[in-house]
Design a protein around this motif. Structure first.
Motif, mmCIF file in Angstrom:
data_model
loop_
_atom_site.group_PDB
_atom_site.id
_atom_site.type_symbol
_atom_site.label_atom_id
_atom_site.label_comp_id
_atom_site.label_asym_id
_atom_site.label_seq_id
_atom_site.Cartn_x
_atom_site.Cartn_y
_atom_site.Cartn_z
ATOM 1 N N GLN A 219 -1.633 -30.955 -13.038
ATOM 2 C CA GLN A 219 -2.121 -29.857 -12.203
ATOM 3 C C GLN A 219 -3.272 -30.303 -11.306
ATOM 4 O O GLN A 219 -3.306 -29.983 -10.117
ATOM 5 N N TYR A 220 -4.206 -31.048 -11.868
ATOM 6 C CA TYR A 220 -5.316 -31.585 -11.069
ATOM 7 C C TYR A 220 -4.783 -32.487 -9.955
ATOM 8 O O TYR A 220 -5.289 -32.480 -8.828
ATOM 9 N N GLY A 221 -3.783 -33.293 -10.295
ATOM 10 C CA GLY A 221 -3.209 -34.208 -9.311
ATOM 11 C C GLY A 221 -2.564 -33.487 -8.153
ATOM 12 O O GLY A 221 -2.689 -33.895 -6.986
ATOM 13 N N LEU A 268 -5.150 -40.895 -8.419
ATOM 14 C CA LEU A 268 -6.554 -40.812 -7.999
ATOM 15 C C LEU A 268 -7.383 -40.033 -9.021
ATOM 16 O O LEU A 268 -8.482 -40.458 -9.396
ATOM 17 N N VAL A 269 -6.861 -38.900 -9.474
ATOM 18 C CA VAL A 269 -7.558 -38.110 -10.493
ATOM 19 C C VAL A 269 -7.730 -38.921 -11.771
ATOM 20 O O VAL A 269 -8.809 -38.944 -12.380
ATOM 21 N N SER A 270 -6.668 -39.618 -12.176
ATOM 22 C CA SER A 270 -6.731 -40.425 -13.398
ATOM 23 C C SER A 270 -7.759 -41.546 -13.267
ATOM 24 O O SER A 270 -8.551 -41.786 -14.181
ATOM 25 N N ASP A 271 -7.758 -42.241 -12.142
ATOM 26 C CA ASP A 271 -8.684 -43.360 -11.940
ATOM 27 C C ASP A 271 -10.133 -42.881 -11.922
ATOM 28 O O ASP A 271 -11.012 -43.483 -12.557
ATOM 29 N N PHE A 276 -15.125 -43.600 -13.898
ATOM 30 C CA PHE A 276 -16.488 -43.115 -13.701
ATOM 31 C C PHE A 276 -17.051 -42.422 -14.944
ATOM 32 O O PHE A 276 -18.096 -41.785 -14.882
ATOM 33 N N ASP A 277 -16.342 -42.553 -16.051
ATOM 34 C CA ASP A 277 -16.768 -41.919 -17.297
ATOM 35 C C ASP A 277 -17.722 -42.848 -18.047
ATOM 36 O O ASP A 277 -17.318 -43.897 -18.548
ATOM 37 N N SER A 278 -18.992 -42.478 -18.102
ATOM 38 C CA SER A 278 -19.988 -43.298 -18.802
ATOM 39 C C SER A 278 -20.490 -42.623 -20.085
ATOM 40 O O SER A 278 -21.480 -43.050 -20.677
ATOM 41 N N ALA A 279 -19.816 -41.573 -20.525
ATOM 42 C CA ALA A 279 -20.247 -40.828 -21.709
ATOM 43 C C ALA A 279 -19.894 -41.581 -22.991
ATOM 44 O O ALA A 279 -19.093 -42.520 -22.994
ATOM 45 N N LEU A 354 -14.036 -36.078 -15.079
ATOM 46 C CA LEU A 354 -13.586 -34.784 -14.562
ATOM 47 C C LEU A 354 -13.285 -33.792 -15.679
ATOM 48 O O LEU A 354 -12.675 -32.750 -15.435
ATOM 49 N N GLY A 355 -13.709 -34.133 -16.906
ATOM 50 C CA GLY A 355 -13.487 -33.229 -18.029
ATOM 51 C C GLY A 355 -12.099 -33.313 -18.614
ATOM 52 O O GLY A 355 -11.656 -32.385 -19.289
ATOM 53 N N LEU A 356 -11.411 -34.427 -18.404
ATOM 54 C CA LEU A 356 -10.078 -34.636 -18.968
ATOM 55 C C LEU A 356 -10.173 -35.742 -20.020
ATOM 56 O O LEU A 356 -10.207 -36.929 -19.680
#
Length: 373
Positions: A219-221, A268-271, A276-279, A354-356
């Motif tokens: 859906q995001y994609g 793009l959403v997946s990448d 960019f996930d540093s949590a 992105l919260g995924l």
């Protein structure tokens, strides 16, 4: 690694498209008319019967243009302001012929030469040719016919080339800004097509789950693809709308973007979500209930060789960052080699930029090993 491969292939496709447009093409001569060589290309149906021919003569302008009967699509694009057509002032010619060209030298010659306009009308209206166009090196005339061009038709095209010849030298010295805008737009769109092709290949040969919730990712994609489509089409229309060739390139770009952006959007959403996930990662331990290997049927050659996928099923229902971990997970071949019923699976899960939530790592341990997350 796959990101680099995608970017390199996109660049290669874009550059190759520009080289294709800018490179002269060698053509075998089909004959000679009063010292001028001509070329003949034919089109055939599925049964091998000829249905059309393209008659060409040398016309080195490096300028792309096209004449054709003015149809409803061209009138609609002009009415919407998507394209702007040159008007010669000859009412009979302007009402019957649509000219897709922006080179001022050609437009000036066409406006000044009654002979050129009459020859174009003769070929397109009386002789029922479909179109007359230049690829930058050759002036082509296309006709739906199962016969070779007649002597009269070859003579008419030779006369048209002669009447427009003053355009050649001047056009070689003066490329229009539209030519470069068109070239960059086409290269960019085909570059995206190459990017999408790499995404398809990656999913084809590297099929395992990255995200816990693939439906939300999808859906995001689609949302990302719709936004990209709107922005890119707006930019392309603004760049090309004042051109009489604009609607042709805009249509081609729309079709290519429609085919490529859904794949590009999801990738793009997946990448972005993963890179960019540093949590901090959250770890969950599950017991493997079963492991399966599936091979799909398909052709035995090319891309359509049978595809093998690997899947495991967990005994327990786990969750991370408010998202349930699917009990069935598609895994890589390396994970499959170690997985077995009763063994433990340590999942390292990150929340996603992105919260995924996504799987950072999967590790298989023996059944009775005490795991310290």
């Amino acid at each position: 690694m796959w990101i680099i491969i995608r970017l390199l292939l996109s660049l290669a496709v874009a550059v190759s498209r520009m080289i294709y447009r800018l490179s002269p093409k060698a053509l075998p001569e089909a004959g000679n008319y009063q010292g001028m060589p001509y070329y003949l290309d034919t089109s055939e149906d599925k049964e091998g019967d000829r249905i059309a021919f393209q008659l060409g003569m040398p016309f080195p302008t490096e300028s792309l243009f096209k004449f054709g009967p003015e149809g409803n699509a061209a009138r609609l694009c002009k009415a919407l302001g998507i394209s702007t057509e040159y008007q010669s002032g000859d009412t009979n010619f302007d009402e019957k012929i649509y000219l897709a060209c922006d080179h001022p030298v050609l437009l000036q010659q066409l406006g000044n030469s009654t002979q050129s306009r009459d020859l174009i009308l003769e070929l397109l209206v009386n002789r029922q040719f479909v179109s007359i166009w230049s690829d930058g090196e050759v002036l082509w005339a296309s006709k739906n016919s199962d016969q070779d061009p007649s002597e009269t038709e070859i003579q008419l095209l030779a006369q048209l080339v002669a009447s427009l010849m003053p355009v050649c030298q001047a056009a070689l010295q003066h490329k229009t800004s539209f030519f470069w805008r068109f070239l960059w737009v086409e290269a960019f769109v085909w570059g995206l097509f190459g990017y999408a092709a790499t995404v398809f290949l990656e999913n084809r040969f590297n099929h395992h789950d990255y995200h816990l919730d693939s439906v939300t990712l999808f859906q995001y994609g689609l949302v990302a693809a719709a936004l990209l489509m709107a922005v890119l089409m707006l930019i392309i229309i603004l760049l090309l709308r004042k051109s009489s060739r604009g609607h042709t390139i805009i249509t081609e770009s729309f079709v290519l973007l429609l085919l490529t952006l859904p794949l590009c959007g999801m990738q793009l959403v997946s990448d972005i979500n993963r890179n960019f996930d540093s949590a901090e990662a959250q770890q969950q331990i599950g017991i493997i209930n079963s492991v399966t290997k599936r091979t799909s049927s398909g052709r035995r050659s090319g891309l359509w060789t049978p595809r093998t996928t690997y899947q495991l099923k967990l005994q327990d229902q786990l969750s991370a960052f408010g998202t349930q971990v699917p009990q069935r997970i598609d895994i890589s071949e390396s994970t499959y080699q170690h997985a077995d019923e009763g063994k433990q699976l340590l999942l390292s899960i990150k929340p996603g930029f992105l919260g995924l939530p996504w799987y950072e790592k999967m590790t298989v341990y023996p059944a009775h090993t005490k795991i310290q997350p």
